[in-house]
Design a protein around this motif. Structure first.
Motif, PDB file in Angstrom:
ATOM      1  N   ILE A  51     -26.570 -11.443 -17.373  1.00 11.19           N
ATOM      2  CA  ILE A  51     -26.311 -10.474 -16.300  1.00 11.19           C
ATOM      3  C   ILE A  51     -24.923 -10.704 -15.702  1.00 11.19           C
ATOM      4  O   ILE A  51     -24.166  -9.758 -15.444  1.00 11.19           O
ATOM      5  N   GLU A  52     -24.562 -11.976 -15.500  1.00 12.05           N
ATOM      6  CA  GLU A  52     -23.236 -12.294 -14.956  1.00 12.05           C
ATOM      7  C   GLU A  52     -22.136 -11.905 -15.944  1.00 12.05           C
ATOM      8  O   GLU A  52     -21.097 -11.366 -15.557  1.00 12.05           O
ATOM      9  N   LEU A  53     -22.368 -12.156 -17.226  1.00 14.75           N
ATOM     10  CA  LEU A  53     -21.378 -11.834 -18.262  1.00 14.75           C
ATOM     11  C   LEU A  53     -21.153 -10.324 -18.344  1.00 14.75           C
ATOM     12  O   LEU A  53     -20.018  -9.852 -18.468  1.00 14.75           O
ATOM     13  N   GLN A  54     -22.235  -9.560 -18.261  1.00 15.87           N
ATOM     14  CA  GLN A  54     -22.121  -8.102 -18.358  1.00 15.87           C
ATOM     15  C   GLN A  54     -21.543  -7.470 -17.092  1.00 15.87           C
ATOM     16  O   GLN A  54     -21.177  -6.297 -17.102  1.00 15.87           O
ATOM     17  N   SER A  55     -21.475  -8.241 -16.012  1.00 13.28           N
ATOM     18  CA  SER A  55     -20.904  -7.712 -14.767  1.00 13.28           C
ATOM     19  C   SER A  55     -19.378  -7.770 -14.770  1.00 13.28           C
ATOM     20  O   SER A  55     -18.728  -7.208 -13.889  1.00 13.28           O
ATOM     21  N   LEU A  56     -18.803  -8.447 -15.773  1.00 15.44           N
ATOM     22  CA  LEU A  56     -17.347  -8.557 -15.866  1.00 15.44           C
ATOM     23  C   LEU A  56     -16.739  -7.276 -16.429  1.00 15.44           C
ATOM     24  O   LEU A  56     -17.434  -6.415 -16.961  1.00 15.44           O
ATOM     25  N   LYS A  57     -15.427  -7.178 -16.329  1.00 16.16           N
ATOM     26  CA  LYS A  57     -14.724  -6.039 -16.918  1.00 16.16           C
ATOM     27  C   LYS A  57     -14.760  -6.146 -18.439  1.00 16.16           C
ATOM     28  O   LYS A  57     -15.137  -7.171 -19.000  1.00 16.16           O
ATOM     29  N   GLN A  58     -14.327  -5.097 -19.122  1.00 16.47           N
ATOM     30  CA  GLN A  58     -14.379  -5.066 -20.584  1.00 16.47           C
ATOM     31  C   GLN A  58     -13.596  -6.202 -21.231  1.00 16.47           C
ATOM     32  O   GLN A  58     -13.935  -6.655 -22.325  1.00 16.47           O
ATOM     33  N   ASP A  59     -12.552  -6.666 -20.546  1.00 15.79           N
ATOM     34  CA  ASP A  59     -11.741  -7.747 -21.116  1.00 15.79           C
ATOM     35  C   ASP A  59     -12.235  -9.126 -20.693  1.00 15.79           C
ATOM     36  O   ASP A  59     -11.584 -10.136 -20.954  1.00 15.79           O
ATOM     37  N   GLY A  60     -13.394  -9.164 -20.016  1.00 16.15           N
ATOM     38  CA  GLY A  60     -13.977 -10.441 -19.630  1.00 16.15           C
ATOM     39  C   GLY A  60     -13.497 -10.983 -18.300  1.00 16.15           C
ATOM     40  O   GLY A  60     -13.924 -12.057 -17.875  1.00 16.15           O
ATOM     41  N   LYS A  61     -12.616 -10.242 -17.625  1.00 18.77           N
ATOM     42  CA  LYS A  61     -12.122 -10.691 -16.324  1.00 18.77           C
ATOM     43  C   LYS A  61     -13.041 -10.189 -15.209  1.00 18.77           C
ATOM     44  O   LYS A  61     -13.727  -9.184 -15.369  1.00 18.77           O
ATOM     45  N   LYS A  62     -13.022 -10.909 -14.089  1.00 18.37           N
ATOM     46  CA  LYS A  62     -13.859 -10.505 -12.965  1.00 18.37           C
ATOM     47  C   LYS A  62     -13.366  -9.193 -12.376  1.00 18.37           C
ATOM     48  O   LYS A  62     -12.160  -8.944 -12.301  1.00 18.37           O
TER      49      LYS A  62
END
Length: 465
Positions: A51-62
């Motif tokens: 859930i935390e990982l999928q809450s990031l932007k497409q490039d993996g940034k917060k």
């Protein structure tokens, strides 16, 4: 720079997919025991990480942190949503002059009387085109139709299909149902959303059913995520595990079965009507020519909360599927597991009749519960010859409801009481300790779990009285 960004997006997608695969593996690793163990703890930890990982932007940034809203801004936003929903209802011929939707009740949203209302007075009428239905998912004029009709899982699990349709409508830019969807709770207290330490507070059948639900839901998500990639029905941002759990929780807690033609039925969400909270009473909602009509089940004074009767459901079901429990629930029951002694001379015959080596007996409290429970123990106290004369379930019911001789009747009662005592001993806390706990401050979820334990134990103690 563009190439670096594309690479970052690719890496993040791989991380997300790897985590989904991990969550799915952990769900299967939990096996069929439906217990709280280290496998389940690891699964819930991975769910949180996904859930935390999928809450990031497409490039993996917060994502940039949203500006904190003031109390006034929150109130203004809530008022705007209420107004939008009210306009939508009126535009679609929903008359609600006698009731109003409010958001400041203990339960959150709910309906209150705008004037004095008499028992039997019509209070809600919802036209068929406002319902979110299973038929709408399968036959509607939208791109989801192919995804739904090509998917065996969605064909065989209607509630899941309805949840996917709800999620599809939520992410649609111009959904007809948007004013209703925006009024739905942002999160739910259903145990399917609880963490490991919170689930530990649940005990007995409620805990086992919840663990089973969590595992199945995760497996469903992993499978449907793969199907999403093939059909490109949802974007990665809209088909997250968090969004999926929200949709599943919404349908679990609000679905209703409505007529679909003369003989068939289908699942549906019923906007506005489903915002009425539950109370013990009688069914006053009916479906006529596709229209949902609800009348008051009692007199209501102006300003009083309007409640409806959801149906006869024990607290275990209310907790798991709707996120609340009620005291003095006349429909409440507990489940006792009776293991048949394999060394008994009557074991083969009883297994023949019951088709199992252990039986789950659902019983209410008090004298009614004793009468529900005793027949099985009478059967266990019969001789081999007596059991052999019983050929089917009808004969079994007739024979087991008849009292035995005094000695064996006493033995049957003692066996029942022993099982109840053993069931009570499985709880790490006593009834008194749980009641004392409820006097202290605790989270809403823990309070729900403790209340559920109290109501179970009250039934068990009443069977010993």
């Amino acid at each position: 720079m563009a190439a670096a960004n594309r690479n970052a997006i690719k890496v993040h997608k791989e991380h997300v997919q790897n985590k989904i695969d991990e969550v799915n593996r952990r769900a299967y690793a939990c096996g069929d025991n439906n217990v709280l163990d280290e496998n389940l703890r690891a699964l819930l930890k991975s769910i949180k990480e996904l859930i935390e990982l999928q809450s990031l932007k497409q490039d993996g940034k917060k994502k940039p942190q949203a500006k904190a809203e003031s109390a006034k801004e929150k109130e203004q936003k809530a008022n705007a949503l209420f107004k939008e929903f009210d306009v939508w209802l009126k535009k679609n011929s929903v008359q609600s002059d006698s009731i109003a939707l409010v958001g400041d009740l203990n339960e959150g949203n709910g309906l209150v009387a705008s004037k004095d209302i008499k028992e039997g007075e019509k209070i809600i009428e919802i036209p068929p085109h406002l319902l979110i239905t299973l038929k709408g998912a399968k036959e509607g004029n939208h791109s989801l139709k192919e995804f739904v009709n090509d998917n065996e899982m969605l064909k065989t699990v209607p509630a899941l299909c309805l949840a996917i349709y709800l999620l599809y409508e939520k992410q649609a830019l111009a959904s007809f149902y948007a004013p209703y969807i925006r009024m739905l709770p942002k999160e739910y207290n259903l145990p399917i959303n609880w963490e490991y330490e919170e689930l530990k507070e649940l005990q007995g059948l409620a805990q086992r059913e919840t663990v089973k639900l969590i595992k199945n839901t995760i497996k469903q998500y992993a499978y449907l995520h793969t199907m999403r990639l093939e059909h490109k029905t949802f974007t990665p941002a809209t088909f997250t595990l968090e969004a999926f759990l929200w949709a599943v929780s919404t349908v679990m807690s609000r679905q209703n079965e409505i007529p679909d033609g003369e003989k068939a039925s289908q699942l549906a969400l019923i906007p506005f009507w489903d915002m009425a909270n539950h109370a013990e009473g009688k069914m006053t909602t009916f479906f006529e020519d596709g229209v949902v009509r609800c009348s008051a089940m009692q007199d209501f004074q102006k300003g009083e909360q309007i409640r409806i009767f959801y149906g006869r459901r024990p607290n275990r079901e209310l907790l798991i599927y709707q996120g609340f429990v009620i005291p003095n629930n006349s429909s409440d029951v507990v489940t006792l597991v009776v293991n048949i002694d394999k060394s008994s001379t009557v074991f083969p015959e009883i297994k023949r009749l019951l088709g199992a080596e252990s039986i789950e007996v659902v019983v209410a409290g008090g004298e009614e519960g004793k009468e529900m429970c005793l027949p099985l123990f009478r059967l266990l106290c019969m001789s081999e010859e007596e059991v052999k004369t019983i050929q089917d379930m009808e004969q079994l019911k007739e024979k087991s409801t008849q009292k035995l001789d005094d000695e064996r009747e006493k033995k049957a009662v003692q066996m029942m009481q022993k099982l109840i005592q053993e069931t009570l001993s499985l709880y790490p806390t006593t009834l008194k300790q749980d009641k004392d706990l409820l006097e202290k401050n605790m989270s809403q979820r823990k309070k729900l779990a403790v209340q559920a334990r109290v109501y179970d134990k009250e039934i068990l103690h009443s069977l010993l009285a």
